[in-house]
Design a protein around this motif. Structure first.
Motif, PDB file in Angstrom:
ATOM      1  N   ILE A 172       0.861  -1.275  -0.253  1.00  0.00           N
ATOM      2  CA  ILE A 172       0.041   0.078  -0.120  1.00  0.00           C
ATOM      3  C   ILE A 172       0.865   1.357  -0.031  1.00  0.00           C
ATOM      4  O   ILE A 172       0.733   2.214  -0.685  1.00  0.00           O
ATOM      5  N   GLU A 173       1.997   1.282   0.783  1.00  0.00           N
ATOM      6  CA  GLU A 173       2.599   2.648   1.087  1.00  0.00           C
ATOM      7  C   GLU A 173       3.417   2.794  -0.182  1.00  0.00           C
ATOM      8  O   GLU A 173       3.713   3.921  -0.696  1.00  0.00           O
ATOM      9  N   ALA A 174       3.949   1.646  -0.651  1.00  0.00           N
ATOM     10  CA  ALA A 174       4.878   2.170  -1.906  1.00  0.00           C
ATOM     11  C   ALA A 174       4.075   2.310  -3.132  1.00  0.00           C
ATOM     12  O   ALA A 174       4.747   3.102  -3.925  1.00  0.00           O
ATOM     13  N   ARG A 175       2.947   1.857  -3.368  1.00  0.00           N
ATOM     14  CA  ARG A 175       2.182   2.080  -4.602  1.00  0.00           C
ATOM     15  C   ARG A 175       1.551   3.686  -4.272  1.00  0.00           C
ATOM     16  O   ARG A 175       1.439   4.222  -5.474  1.00  0.00           O
ATOM     17  N   HIS A 176       1.162   3.867  -3.000  1.00  0.00           N
ATOM     18  CA  HIS A 176       0.635   5.304  -2.739  1.00  0.00           C
ATOM     19  C   HIS A 176       2.010   6.371  -3.227  1.00  0.00           C
ATOM     20  O   HIS A 176       1.495   7.191  -4.061  1.00  0.00           O
ATOM     21  N   GLU A 177       3.109   6.122  -2.691  1.00  0.00           N
ATOM     22  CA  GLU A 177       4.210   6.987  -3.068  1.00  0.00           C
ATOM     23  C   GLU A 177       4.361   6.951  -4.630  1.00  0.00           C
ATOM     24  O   GLU A 177       4.571   8.148  -5.026  1.00  0.00           O
ATOM     25  N   ALA A 178       4.268   5.875  -5.338  1.00  0.00           N
ATOM     26  CA  ALA A 178       4.788   5.903  -6.693  1.00  0.00           C
ATOM     27  C   ALA A 178       3.370   6.769  -7.491  1.00  0.00           C
ATOM     28  O   ALA A 178       3.566   7.519  -8.451  1.00  0.00           O
ATOM     29  N   PHE A 179       2.185   6.681  -6.973  1.00  0.00           N
ATOM     30  CA  PHE A 179       1.029   7.274  -7.626  1.00  0.00           C
ATOM     31  C   PHE A 179       1.290   8.892  -7.363  1.00  0.00           C
ATOM     32  O   PHE A 179       1.083   9.439  -8.376  1.00  0.00           O
ATOM     33  N   VAL A 180       1.619   9.030  -5.993  1.00  0.00           N
ATOM     34  CA  VAL A 180       1.737  10.591  -5.852  1.00  0.00           C
ATOM     35  C   VAL A 180       2.885  11.247  -6.455  1.00  0.00           C
ATOM     36  O   VAL A 180       2.776  12.303  -7.060  1.00  0.00           O
ATOM     37  N   ARG A 181       4.115  10.543  -6.652  1.00  0.00           N
ATOM     38  CA  ARG A 181       5.149  11.002  -7.110  1.00  0.00           C
ATOM     39  C   ARG A 181       5.267  11.026  -8.807  1.00  0.00           C
ATOM     40  O   ARG A 181       5.768  11.991  -9.143  1.00  0.00           O
ATOM     41  N   ASP A 182       4.837   9.791  -9.269  1.00  0.00           N
ATOM     42  CA  ASP A 182       4.932   9.570 -10.985  1.00  0.00           C
ATOM     43  C   ASP A 182       3.810   9.310 -11.290  1.00  0.00           C
ATOM     44  O   ASP A 182       3.762   9.103 -12.641  1.00  0.00           O
ATOM     45  N   GLN A 183       2.464   9.466 -10.790  1.00  0.00           N
ATOM     46  CA  GLN A 183       1.490   8.904 -11.244  1.00  0.00           C
ATOM     47  C   GLN A 183       1.243   7.610 -11.751  1.00  0.00           C
ATOM     48  O   GLN A 183       0.533   7.464 -13.080  1.00  0.00           O
ATOM     49  N   THR A 184       1.867   6.658 -11.210  1.00  0.00           N
ATOM     50  CA  THR A 184       2.248   5.328 -11.576  1.00  0.00           C
ATOM     51  C   THR A 184       0.668   4.632 -11.319  1.00  0.00           C
ATOM     52  O   THR A 184       0.277   4.634 -10.049  1.00  0.00           O
ATOM     53  N   VAL A 185       0.175   3.935 -12.286  1.00  0.00           N
ATOM     54  CA  VAL A 185      -0.969   3.231 -12.205  1.00  0.00           C
ATOM     55  C   VAL A 185      -0.835   1.620 -11.860  1.00  0.00           C
ATOM     56  O   VAL A 185      -0.352   0.959 -12.801  1.00  0.00           O
TER      57      VAL A 185
END
Length: 439
Positions: free
Chosen positions: A414-427
């Motif tokens: 959860i935390e890693a995906r949240h950070e990737a989404f916020v930082r790079d808009q990674t889906v």
């Protein structure tokens, strides 16, 4: 005119502060408070921004909110325009404060600069919030403001002030999570029924089924200022495996499924108060529910949603490529809905275009176009599996041609995906969507 206005303000303050005291001027008091609501709220706001005692400020704030409640829609629009025009910032003060900071950028200069760049209406809203029970009224005021913005887009600047203050007042630290069951106070149960908007309830029996202890859970966040009104609530089904359609969840008879369940399904998430739009606490609720369920039922291994895709039909109809046009026309026809062969023929195209919509399509700020996708992906979930047709209700057919999606919450990711989404808009997305994107 100025003398008349000053006289009215003086009379208004005197009238408000005399309320509840023995006074021989009750007739004058009632006369002052009988002025039109638009005049009373204008006077109250002027008084609140002046130098008056704390007790008087509370009384004036209360009268201001009473006056606001009497305003008609056009009067509310003018009130918001007055907030925009008369309670902004002073440009000269900003220039002076910036010059002082530029010459000597110490902490005192920063504080002075911060003070003058804050619009005066933020102070006004804080002072209005002094009145008893003011916070829910200001939330309702913001709901009215959001409607007024549709008529006057320049009022969006005021909404930034409301959003800033409400985000502070409804900070996660002030919220409490409760599990709601059939024994909850009637007022809370009524609010749950009233604000359920994803899958409408058909009555008390429907609510009771969604609260059944064997295979259902319902959790809500509450705030001290809103009493028995839940700010946001999530409905959970305990199932065996990940569901691909909503009807079996909504219509399943009550059973003893808890011991066999290995999956918690978040199938309905509702924000109750329109005035809190954009104030984010849904992510905290889901994470806390995951923790709660993991502790209560350690056999649960999978946490997913069964979510609508509310923007899919509109997006598909707006595409100008031949593939999307053909599919949009086919889905708008009704012949497929009761034809299994037709559904199977259309499925690959639906999955391919839906995967493009969820994973590739971007809206404002580079974020995913779909609002539900933004919510769950921003919370650290992955787009796990598309389900079509997953919801044949008329509203779902209109908004998404029956499409639904599972978003997967993996505790360790959860935390890693949240950070990737916020930082790079990674889906983050699963194999099914990855394969569909290639077709």
């Amino acid at each position: 005119m100025v003398k008349q206005r000053l006289a009215f303000l003086t009379d208004f303050v005197e009238a408000v502060t005399r309320r509840g005291r023995n006074s021989g001027d009750e007739a004058d008091t009632l006369k002052a408070l009988a002025r039109p609501a638009s005049e009373r709220i204008a006077a109250a706001c002027s008084v609140l921004m002046g130098r008056i005692g704390d007790a008087a400020r509370v009384a004036v704030a209360e009268q201001a909110l009473r006056a606001y409640a009497e305003l008609q829609a056009d009067e509310k629009l003018r009130f918001f325009q007055r907030l925009r025009d008369d309670y902004g910032v002073d440009a000269d003060s900003i220039r002076q404060a910036y010059g002082a900071w530029d010459a000597n950028p110490d902490a005192a200069a920063v504080a002075d600069l911060f003070r003058v760049v804050e619009p005066a209406r933020q102070t006004l809203l804080r002072r209005l919030n002094l009145a008893p029970g003011a916070t829910p009224q200001l939330v309702a005021m913001r709901r009215d403001l959001l409607q007024a913005i549709e008529q006057d887009a320049s009022l969006a600047a005021i909404d930034q002030d409301f959003a800033h203050l409400l985000a502070s007042w409804f900070n996660r630290g002030f919220l409490s999570m409760r599990r709601i069951d059939w024994n909850a106070p009637a007022a809370i149960l009524e609010q749950i029924m009233r604000y359920e908007s994803v899958h409408r309830m058909q009555g008390w029996d429907d609510l009771k089924r969604r609260l059944a202890p064997a295979d259902r859970r319902l959790y809500a966040f509450f705030h001290p200022a809103t009493g028995d009104v839940p700010l946001i609530f999530v409905e959970v089904a305990l199932t065996r495996g990940i569901p691909d359609a909503i009807a079996p969840i909504l219509t399943a008879p009550e059973g003893e499924a808890q011991a066999q369940a290995d999956t918690a399904v978040f199938y309905s998430i509702n924000n109750s108060l329109a005035g809190l739009k954009g104030v984010s606490f849904g992510n905290f609720l889901i994470k806390q529910v995951v923790a709660e369920l993991s502790a209560e039922l350690p056999q649960l291994k999978t946490f997913v949603t069964l979510s609508p895709v509310p923007g899919f039909a509109r997006w598909l109809a707006a595409q100008d490529d031949e593939r999307a046009r053909v599919l949009s026309q086919a889905l708008q026809a009704a012949d497929w809905q009761h034809d299994p062969d037709r559904i199977e023929a259309l499925r690959p195209e639906v999955l391919a275009l839906a995967a493009r919509y969820i994973v590739v399509e971007r809206g404002r700020g580079g974020m995913p176009a779909d609002p539900v996708a933004r919510f769950h992906l921003g919370n650290g979930a992955s787009a796990h599996r598309l389900n079509w047709p997953g919801d044949m209700a008329p509203s779902a057919m209109k908004a998404a041609h029956g499409l639904m999606i599972n978003y997967l919450y993996e505790v360790t990711q959860i935390e890693a995906r949240h950070e990737a989404f916020v930082r790079d808009q990674t889906v983050a997305h699963g194999d099914q969507l990855a394969d569909a994107l290639k077709s």
